[in-house]
Design a protein around this motif. Sequence first.
Motif, PDB file in Angstrom:
ATOM      1  N   LYS A  92       0.824  -1.209   0.000  1.00  0.00           N
ATOM      2  CA  LYS A  92       0.000   0.000   0.000  1.00  0.00           C
ATOM      3  C   LYS A  92       0.860   1.263   0.000  1.00  0.00           C
ATOM      4  O   LYS A  92       0.505   2.262  -0.640  1.00  0.00           O
ATOM      5  N   HIS A 110      -9.126  -5.406   2.455  1.00  0.00           N
ATOM      6  CA  HIS A 110      -9.912  -4.630   1.487  1.00  0.00           C
ATOM      7  C   HIS A 110     -10.564  -5.564   0.487  1.00  0.00           C
ATOM      8  O   HIS A 110      -9.929  -6.494  -0.029  1.00  0.00           O
ATOM      9  N   GLU A 144      -7.987   4.451   1.472  1.00  0.00           N
ATOM     10  CA  GLU A 144      -6.843   4.376   2.382  1.00  0.00           C
ATOM     11  C   GLU A 144      -5.577   4.926   1.732  1.00  0.00           C
ATOM     12  O   GLU A 144      -4.757   5.571   2.392  1.00  0.00           O
ATOM     13  N   GLU A 188      -5.104   8.532   2.233  1.00  0.00           N
ATOM     14  CA  GLU A 188      -4.577   8.858   3.567  1.00  0.00           C
ATOM     15  C   GLU A 188      -3.075   8.596   3.633  1.00  0.00           C
ATOM     16  O   GLU A 188      -2.332   9.361   4.262  1.00  0.00           O
ATOM     17  N   SER A 215       1.966   3.846   6.170  1.00  0.00           N
ATOM     18  CA  SER A 215       1.027   2.792   5.822  1.00  0.00           C
ATOM     19  C   SER A 215       1.013   1.740   6.925  1.00  0.00           C
ATOM     20  O   SER A 215       2.032   1.488   7.565  1.00  0.00           O
TER      21      SER A 215
END
Length: 261
Positions: free
Chosen positions: A144, A172, A181, A184, A191
Amino acid sequence: MGVSHSDGTVGKALAVLDVVASFGRPVRFAEVQAASDLPKATLYRLIQTLTNQHMLGFDAQNHTYQPGTRLMRLAHAAWQQASLAPIARPHLDRLSAQLGQTVHLAQLDGAQVLYLDKRNATRPIAMFSDAGKIGPGYCTGVGKAMLAFLPDEKRARLLQQQSYYPHTDATHRNAESLEGELAEIRQNRLSFDREEHEPTIICVAVPILDKTDHPLGAISVTSSTLRHSLDDLAGLAPALTEAATEIAQDASGLLMPSETT
């Protein structure tokens, strides 16, 4: 085994290598055949060629195949010349000694994550990720962290290539959820893996970014909910960020290979 016919014989041969390597142990021809969509004669011919070229090794006593010495030499050369691993090694050593926790280094491999290096915790924890393994991008901290900083068009394409398999209740389930996400992560440059890939396994990760904020890779600290909380790991973020910045600076002259899509 999915094979792109537009890549011809080379693509088929590489797909055979992928299948053999995926077993993680010496494998018999019948097992490769069961995992392949190639005709038996074609598969046998490719395996023989790969063996003759030492891309595969053959154990005549057990009638099994495994990655060959030539493939290992090529992999070692790639590790030395075209990955972050040699550059990051001293930084990972220092970070591991400083924190005493499991540290990972990863790069994107298409839509997935390739773990390049790992330092075990003072008290090791059993987990999936090891150097050389491929993991999912959508439910790992390092994945991520890297996906978040890709250009919009490429990120959207790779998000559509994720499997969204529900490893845990926290995983997810779709691109829309993940993209929320990732926004963010771009803002915080931090992460987390909240038990999304393996139960009880959590991590904090940061991207390794070049001067244009393109992800060269990512590093993480991984632990278990039996030992730490996410807040505990968040407290390690400054040390992670410092190490990532130093790796990026040392890698400034490195021409990274383009990720496959």
